[in-house]
Write an enzyme that holds these catalytic residues in place. Structure first.
Site, PDB file in Angstrom:
ATOM      1  CG  ASP A  31      -9.855   0.006   5.496  1.00 43.21           C
ATOM      2  OD1 ASP A  31      -9.699  -0.385   4.324  1.00 43.21           O
ATOM      3  OD2 ASP A  31      -9.094  -0.311   6.421  1.00 43.21           O
ATOM      4  CE  LYS A  70      -3.769  -2.254   2.528  1.00 40.72           C
ATOM      5  NZ  LYS A  70      -4.435  -2.410   3.840  1.00 40.72           N
ATOM      6  CD  GLN A 109      -3.429  -4.367   6.956  1.00 43.82           C
ATOM      7  OE1 GLN A 109      -3.395  -3.397   6.211  1.00 43.82           O
ATOM      8  NE2 GLN A 109      -3.987  -5.509   6.604  1.00 43.82           N
TER       9      GLN A 109
END
Length: 318
Positions: free
Chosen positions: A121, A54, A98
């Site tokens: 997200d 990422k 994460q």
């Protein structure tokens, strides 16, 4: 019938190029560089590799990219404090925590602490609620990726029957909402669903996101079906080699489907690309710069009008 592979890598490359173009436009027109902060707690190898991917792609697209690597025993209060700092940082447009988090950390308390405007997200209840209500929202990246991949092979989704196997908050539930908004008739299923093979045999599109290696067999599928495989599972073959497989028995399914995504190289690359796209959308939305992303408006408005709006947008952003 041999299914055509939907090349997620190639499609993701096109999406990242579009993101890079938008970033360059933001920088040139408004002196704005989208900022993405990724927080990793612990030393999980798979998560670490994913975070590095990422970060690398964010930097390649022209983002301001920051990574925060915290020890697995970090206190929840310390993690929440970091999130508050990132919420207040005007140079950060996207915050990604994460997952999974260590057991001593309340995942929902952490996710709900993120400013919904920076929730790239799409997990915050505010964005989940707006998505369910059919309102503009930051949606989860994997469902966005799945819909994008389907639309590369089907121009009109209206009236198509879709079975989504898996009811997670990350994939299954938001994906059902997105597909429903696109006009599909969506059946949400899971491992416990009765007569799951029969349900799949009626579907025009089958999306497998249950986390069960090669769950969907070839004889579950009607000829010509579109198969999207979200699963990533580690399996050991007959000679003891560890390999990645999806939730679909690929070889069997390829003999029945018209289109199918491979694992790896299907949904995964698109998920990361949509993280970047969501971050750009967050940067634009937070600063009231939606006019900038409208090509028609850019070409029509006189330069003086653009300059005036740019000054107002930047004043509001700061």
């Amino acid at each position: 019938m041999n299914a055509i592979r939907i090349d997620g890598k190639a499609i993701a490359e096109l999406l990242r190029a579009r993101v890079a173009h938008d970033v360059a436009l933001l920088q040139a027109e408004c002196n704005v560089t989208p900022g993405l902060a990724v927080v990793l707690v612990g030393e999980d190898l798979a998560s670490s590799v994913y975070v590095k991917t990422k970060a690398r792609q964010a930097q390649a697209a022209g983002f301001k990219s920051q990574q925060f690597l915290l020890p697995s025993n970090v206190g929840e209060a310390e993690l929440l404090e970091l999130i508050e700092e990132l919420n207040a940082d005007v140079s950060i447009d996207g915050i990604l925590i994460q997952l999974p988090l260590p057991g001593h950390v309340d995942r929902w308390r952490v996710l709900e602490a993120i400013n919904p405007a920076k929730d790239v997200d799409g997990f915050h209840p505010y964005n989940v609620g707006r998505l369910a209500a059919g309102r503009p929202a930051l949606a989860p990246c994997t469902p966005l990726a799945v819909v994008h991949l389907i639309k590369t092979v089907v121009t009109d989704l209206s009236g198509l029957d879709v079975v989504v196997i898996g009811r997670s908050n990350i994939v299954g539930k938001p994906l059902a909402l997105l597909l429903g908004d696109a006009g599909c008739t969506v059946t949400g299923a899971q491992l416990q669903t009765r007569n799951l093979p029969d349900l799949c045999r009626k579907a025009d599109i089958v999306v497998a996101a249950a986390g069960w290696a090669e769950l969907v067999r070839g004889d579950w599928l009607k000829p010509g079906v579109i198969v999207i495989d979200v699963g990533i599972n580690r399996a050991i073959d007959s000679v003891g080699t560890v390999k990645l497989v999806g939730d679909v028995a690929f070889t069997e399914a390829s003999k029945r489907a018209s289109y199918i995504t491979p694992v790896p190289g299907g949904v995964g690359p698109m998920t990361v690309a949509y993280l970047l796209a969501n971050t750009v959308n967050a940067a634009v939305s937070r600063r009231g710069l939606s006019w900038l992303m409208n090509p028609d408006a850019r070409h029509v408005w006189p330069s003086s009008v653009r300059e005036k709006n740019r000054a107002v947008d930047l004043q509001q952003a700061t």
